[in-house]
Design an enzyme around this catalytic site. Structure first.
Site, PDB file in Angstrom:
ATOM      1  N   LYS A  71      54.540 100.696  71.376  1.00  0.00           N
ATOM      2  CA  LYS A  71      55.281  99.829  70.433  1.00  0.00           C
ATOM      3  C   LYS A  71      55.972 100.660  69.362  1.00  0.00           C
ATOM      4  O   LYS A  71      55.406 101.619  68.860  1.00  0.00           O
ATOM      5  CB  LYS A  71      54.308  98.847  69.771  1.00  0.00           C
ATOM      6  CG  LYS A  71      54.963  97.918  68.746  1.00  0.00           C
ATOM      7  CD  LYS A  71      53.955  96.973  68.117  1.00  0.00           C
ATOM      8  CE  LYS A  71      53.367  97.527  66.846  1.00  0.00           C
ATOM      9  NZ  LYS A  71      52.496  96.577  66.149  1.00  0.00           N
TER      10      LYS A  71
ATOM     11  N   THR B 166      53.516  88.099  62.312  1.00  0.00           N
ATOM     12  CA  THR B 166      54.697  87.356  62.778  1.00  0.00           C
ATOM     13  C   THR B 166      54.522  86.923  64.236  1.00  0.00           C
ATOM     14  O   THR B 166      55.240  86.056  64.720  1.00  0.00           O
ATOM     15  CB  THR B 166      55.958  88.244  62.728  1.00  0.00           C
ATOM     16  OG1 THR B 166      55.757  89.356  63.613  1.00  0.00           O
ATOM     17  CG2 THR B 166      56.228  88.757  61.326  1.00  0.00           C
TER      18      THR B 166
ATOM     19  N   GLY C  15      55.183  88.929  66.577  1.00  0.00           N
ATOM     20  CA  GLY C  15      56.134  89.780  67.315  1.00  0.00           C
ATOM     21  C   GLY C  15      55.445  90.786  68.222  1.00  0.00           C
ATOM     22  O   GLY C  15      55.861  90.974  69.376  1.00  0.00           O
ATOM     23  N   THR C  16      54.400  91.422  67.726  1.00  0.00           N
ATOM     24  CA  THR C  16      53.703  92.440  68.531  1.00  0.00           C
ATOM     25  C   THR C  16      53.165  91.822  69.814  1.00  0.00           C
ATOM     26  O   THR C  16      53.362  92.350  70.907  1.00  0.00           O
ATOM     27  CB  THR C  16      52.538  93.037  67.695  1.00  0.00           C
ATOM     28  OG1 THR C  16      53.110  93.684  66.557  1.00  0.00           O
ATOM     29  CG2 THR C  16      51.722  94.029  68.492  1.00  0.00           C
TER      30      THR C  16
ATOM     31  N   ASP D 103      49.469  77.949  32.253  1.00  0.00           N
ATOM     32  CA  ASP D 103      50.553  78.915  32.492  1.00  0.00           C
ATOM     33  C   ASP D 103      50.420  79.595  33.852  1.00  0.00           C
ATOM     34  O   ASP D 103      51.213  80.470  34.194  1.00  0.00           O
ATOM     35  CB  ASP D 103      50.591  79.964  31.381  1.00  0.00           C
ATOM     36  CG  ASP D 103      49.315  80.785  31.312  1.00  0.00           C
ATOM     37  OD1 ASP D 103      48.409  80.542  32.137  1.00  0.00           O
ATOM     38  OD2 ASP D 103      49.215  81.674  30.453  1.00  0.00           O
ATOM     39  N   GLY D 104      49.413  79.218  34.637  1.00  0.00           N
ATOM     40  CA  GLY D 104      49.269  79.786  35.978  1.00  0.00           C
ATOM     41  C   GLY D 104      48.249  80.905  36.070  1.00  0.00           C
ATOM     42  O   GLY D 104      47.888  81.328  37.168  1.00  0.00           O
ATOM     43  N   GLU D 105      47.798  81.424  34.924  1.00  0.00           N
ATOM     44  CA  GLU D 105      46.773  82.478  34.987  1.00  0.00           C
ATOM     45  C   GLU D 105      45.475  81.905  35.534  1.00  0.00           C
ATOM     46  O   GLU D 105      45.187  80.720  35.389  1.00  0.00           O
ATOM     47  CB  GLU D 105      46.525  83.065  33.589  1.00  0.00           C
ATOM     48  CG  GLU D 105      47.652  83.972  33.129  1.00  0.00           C
ATOM     49  CD  GLU D 105      47.348  84.638  31.791  1.00  0.00           C
ATOM     50  OE1 GLU D 105      46.245  84.432  31.247  1.00  0.00           O
ATOM     51  OE2 GLU D 105      48.226  85.364  31.286  1.00  0.00           O
TER      52      GLU D 105
ATOM     53  N   HIS E  53      41.887  97.215  58.997  1.00  0.00           N
ATOM     54  CA  HIS E  53      43.088  97.622  59.737  1.00  0.00           C
ATOM     55  C   HIS E  53      42.978  99.083  60.195  1.00  0.00           C
ATOM     56  O   HIS E  53      43.433  99.437  61.276  1.00  0.00           O
ATOM     57  CB  HIS E  53      44.314  97.404  58.849  1.00  0.00           C
ATOM     58  CG  HIS E  53      45.582  97.772  59.533  1.00  0.00           C
ATOM     59  ND1 HIS E  53      45.969  97.194  60.734  1.00  0.00           N
ATOM     60  CD2 HIS E  53      46.544  98.672  59.228  1.00  0.00           C
ATOM     61  CE1 HIS E  53      47.122  97.725  61.108  1.00  0.00           C
ATOM     62  NE2 HIS E  53      47.475  98.617  60.215  1.00  0.00           N
TER      63      HIS E  53
ATOM     64  N   ARG F 181      58.358 100.247  65.603  1.00  0.00           N
ATOM     65  CA  ARG F 181      58.768  99.294  64.558  1.00  0.00           C
ATOM     66  C   ARG F 181      60.122  99.752  64.027  1.00  0.00           C
ATOM     67  O   ARG F 181      60.182 100.592  63.141  1.00  0.00           O
ATOM     68  CB  ARG F 181      57.747  99.302  63.417  1.00  0.00           C
ATOM     69  CG  ARG F 181      56.477  98.516  63.732  1.00  0.00           C
ATOM     70  CD  ARG F 181      56.271  97.421  62.677  1.00  0.00           C
ATOM     71  NE  ARG F 181      54.998  96.739  62.859  1.00  0.00           N
ATOM     72  CZ  ARG F 181      54.880  95.521  63.385  1.00  0.00           C
ATOM     73  NH1 ARG F 181      55.947  94.867  63.798  1.00  0.00           N
ATOM     74  NH2 ARG F 181      53.711  94.956  63.485  1.00  0.00           N
TER      75      ARG F 181
HETATM   76  C1  R5P Z   1      49.657  96.770  63.436  1.00  0.00           C
HETATM   77  O1  R5P Z   1      49.370  97.944  63.274  1.00  0.00           O
HETATM   78  C2  R5P Z   1      48.628  95.704  63.608  1.00  0.00           C
HETATM   79  O2  R5P Z   1      47.543  96.156  64.368  1.00  0.00           O
HETATM   80  C3  R5P Z   1      49.213  94.474  64.246  1.00  0.00           C
HETATM   81  O3  R5P Z   1      49.696  94.822  65.529  1.00  0.00           O
HETATM   82  C4  R5P Z   1      50.361  93.920  63.444  1.00  0.00           C
HETATM   83  O4  R5P Z   1      50.005  93.775  62.093  1.00  0.00           O
HETATM   84  C5  R5P Z   1      50.790  92.581  64.006  1.00  0.00           C
HETATM   85  O5  R5P Z   1      51.908  92.163  63.301  1.00  0.00           O
HETATM   86  P1  R5P Z   1      52.967  91.158  63.921  1.00  0.00           P
HETATM   87  O6  R5P Z   1      52.212  89.981  64.454  1.00  0.00           O
HETATM   88  O7  R5P Z   1      53.859  90.821  62.748  1.00  0.00           O
HETATM   89  O8  R5P Z   1      53.737  91.891  64.980  1.00  0.00           O
END
Ligand code: R5P
Length: 306
Positions: free
Chosen positions: A188, A219, A221-222, A34-36, A126, A190
């Site tokens: 930066k 992603t 993006g940063t 069942d995936g568990e 983080h 968001r």
């Molecule tokens: C943000 O506070 C983290 O330090 C990274 O800058 C972030 O998680 C990078 O995310 P992404 O690659 O989606 O921009």
């Protein structure tokens, strides 16, 4: 001691085992129909110092595998269980900065503790204060020595280390000091989750080689937005060093199209790499192995911070 691995990052666990000159201990971490998740440790751990290697990136099954493995080891009378979490996921919601949001990092810390972990070994959280979410000992490794080693060999002249947001400034400052380089900051914003927008660059980057230092690339993006802004401000070659390669779908392609020359990441979670992309994957196995050895022998781990 015995070293176990869940399924989130078995390659890294195997590499750590090689560095420690031990074999990965046997455990079945499978699925019921069942995936568990079903877990069974196949050898005695009574009175043993147990280390379980498992990153907790999505899907949440990775976290659950870790919790179930800790529970299994505790109930099998392990003397001590250390959760070795190369990438500690669910760390990004680490404070109540908006109404009606969870503090996911605290909840995950509670779950790991409640499962029975005696200590935690992790890298580049983080936010460093997540250490305080645990009421058990936590050893927090820094990846900087690995990246310093790598980038010093590239002999980049006139180097400026760039923090891509205020959250990474401390890490970037420490890195700049170790590299003997200057420091700049990207302002930066968001506008919405997973979208990065760069307003200004604080610091001198014109005519300089730059190295963007971040903890996560998700992603992309940063990094890409920062790189475009840095180029606009006259930066020469642009490099990036990011500890945890979350790399969502399309991120690698985005990085390949960007002005960045090279993106160095660690193998704290599995990464798919092709010959033509800009990623360089550096192994964190020897650092984790040495930390595990020192924890097992009750020796200082802070030696590894320099
Ligand atoms: C943000 O506070 C983290 O330090 C990274 O800058 C972030 O998680 C990078 O995310 P992404 O690659 O989606 O921009």
């Amino acid at each position: 001691m015995k070293l176990f691995s869940g399924n989130s990052n078995r390659l890294l666990a195997e590499e750590i085992a090689q560095h420690l000159n031990v074999r990965l201990a046997s455990a079945d971490v499978d699925r019921f129909r069942d995936g568990e998740i079903s877990v069974r440790i196949n050898e005695s751990v009574r009175g043993i110092d147990v280390f379980i290697v498992q990153s907790t990136h999505a899907p949440a099954d990775n976290l659950l595998e870790l919790l179930l493995m800790i529970d299994a080891a505790k109930r099998a009378s392990a003397r001590r269980v250390t959760a070795v979490i190369p990438y500690f996921g669910y760390a990004r919601q680490d404070r109540k900065d908006q109404p009606r949001v969870p503090i996911s990092a605290k909840l995950v810390a509670n779950l790991i503790t409640a499962a029975g972990a005696d200590r935690v070994l992790t890298m580049d959280l983080h936010a460093a204060q997540i250490q305080g979410f645990f009421d058990i000992p936590l050893d927090h490794l820094y990846s900087s020595p690995i990246f310093v080693d790598f980038f010093k060999k590239l002999n980049l002249s006139d180097l400026v280390i760039v923090s891509p947001d205020v959250g990474s400034i401390k890490m970037a400052r420490a890195f700049a000091k170790k590299m003997g380089a200057g420091l700049a900051l990207v302002d930066k914003r968001r506008p919405k989750p997973d979208v990065a927008a760069v307003e200004t660059i604080i610091g001198e980057v014109e005519g300089k080689n730059v190295l963007i230092r971040d903890d996560i690339v998700s992603t992309g993006g940063t990094l890409v937005e920062a790189a475009v802004a840095l180029k606009r401000n006259g930066a020469e070659q642009i490099y990036a060093a990011c500890t945890h390669p979350v790399l969502t779908a399309g991120a690698v392609e985005q990085l390949n199209r960007s002005p960045i020359e090279k993106v160095a990441v660690l193998n704290t979670m599995p990464v798919q790499k092709t010959d033509n992309d800009k990623l360089t994957i550096i192994s964190a196995a020897s650092l984790f192995a040495e930390a595990i050895r020192r924890i097992h022998l009750e020796k200082s781990v802070s030696f590894l911070f320099s």
